[in-house]
Design a protein around this motif. Structure first.
Motif, short mmCIF file in Angstrom:
data_model
loop_
_atom_site.label_atom_id
_atom_site.label_comp_id
_atom_site.label_asym_id
_atom_site.label_seq_id
_atom_site.Cartn_x
_atom_site.Cartn_y
_atom_site.Cartn_z
N THR A 33 -1.77 -8.22 2.83
CA THR A 33 -2.21 -6.63 2.96
C THR A 33 -2.41 -5.84 1.78
O THR A 33 -3.17 -5.43 1.41
N LEU A 64 5.02 0.18 3.83
CA LEU A 64 3.81 0.44 4.46
C LEU A 64 3.91 -0.28 5.87
O LEU A 64 2.94 0.14 6.56
N ARG A 75 -5.22 -4.77 -0.42
CA ARG A 75 -5.36 -3.33 -0.84
C ARG A 75 -5.50 -3.15 -2.04
O ARG A 75 -6.38 -2.30 -2.71
N THR A 132 -0.16 10.27 -4.31
CA THR A 132 -0.90 9.91 -3.14
C THR A 132 -1.91 11.20 -2.87
O THR A 132 -3.07 10.74 -2.46
N LEU A 170 -0.20 9.92 4.11
CA LEU A 170 -1.38 9.49 4.85
C LEU A 170 -1.90 10.29 5.78
O LEU A 170 -3.17 10.33 6.17
N GLU A 192 -5.52 4.26 2.44
CA GLU A 192 -4.56 2.74 2.59
C GLU A 192 -4.60 2.33 0.93
O GLU A 192 -3.60 1.59 0.39
N GLN A 193 -5.65 2.21 0.54
CA GLN A 193 -5.74 1.38 -0.89
C GLN A 193 -4.83 2.54 -1.96
O GLN A 193 -4.13 1.83 -2.86
N ASN A 244 3.96 7.84 5.29
CA ASN A 244 3.25 8.09 6.45
C ASN A 244 2.73 9.56 6.55
O ASN A 244 1.64 9.64 7.04
#
Length: 234
Positions: A169, A163, A173, A44, A88, A141-142, A85
């Motif tokens: 969603t 998520l 995404r 990520t 992100l 997010e994607q 989280n």
């Protein structure tokens, strides 16, 4: 007569024992799950140091917040949610500094596992670098959705629980992320078709793929902070 070995404790039992004050219970949870948490964070964020910091932050948060766990999801889902989280948050902070791992070739070299770097053909290493560089161009997010579904192999429903968004969603995404990746990876599919011939082209799936996470060896530590600098590796 030797006693039969007892069944291993479940994740929820370990978390409950940690809350009750058993010193080694949380360390066992870390041992069980850190490899997948590390893989999610690394792919990520695209940077080992950032991934190690994110996993460490997540495990410290989980250690402190264990008493808030109510069993509404699996413990592993809860741990992944905290880790995603944390990742992100770092992606969003990095965006404000206008830095991107896409501009740093050496950083993508480091994403290959040591055994893979030594043994994999140069072509495979180049493929990994290009795929990961393309992935790093996606919105956070994607990227998180694609990492969970396409790279880690989680079902869409499980990724949605991690998520904390509806399954639709996650699907959206992933679809948008794959659409954005497609033009960046077209040349890779073309090269593969040339190497594999007409049959390979007919059998090729239309969506771009991303490299699966490798499973590093267990380092055996019970300290949640031990992921710093190596994602729980030795």
């Amino acid at each position: 007569m030797a006693a039969e070995p007892s069944e291993p404790l479940s994740d929820s039992d370990l978390l409950a024992r940690h809350v009750a004050g058993e010193p080694d219970a949380f360390g066992e949870l870390v041992r069980r799950h850190r490899d997948r948490l590390w893989a999610v964070a690394l792919r990520t964020l695209g940077d080992r140091e950032e991934a190690a910091d994110a996993v460490q932050d997540a495990l410290v948060s989980a250690f402190r917040a264990a008493h808030t766990f109510r069993g509404q999801s699996a413990v592993t889902t809860w741990l992944h949610r905290i880790t995603v989280n944390a990742c992100l948050d770092r992606v969003r902070k990095a965006a404000t500094r206008k830095t991107s791992p896409v501009d740093d070739t050496e950083r993508f070299e480091q994403l290959l596992e040591p055994h893979e770097s030594a043994e994999a053909p140069a072509e495979r290493q180049d493929l990994h670098r290009e795929l990961l560089a393309a992935l790093a161009t996606l919105p956070a997010e994607q990227r998180a959705a694609l990492v969970l579904v396409d790279m880690q192999g989680y079902p869409v429903a499980e990724a949605a629980r991690i998520l904390e968004v509806p399954t639709g969603t996650v699907k959206s995404r992933c679809a948008r992320g794959r659409a954005r990746l497609a033009p960046l990876l077209t040349h890779l599919r073309s090269e593969g078709a040339e190497a594999g011939g007409p049959t390979a082209e007919r059998n090729r799936t239309p969506r771009p793929s991303v490299p699966p996470a490798s499973r590093p060896k267990d380092a055996g530590t019970s300290d949640p902070a031990a992921v710093k600098g190596g994602g729980g590796r030795t």
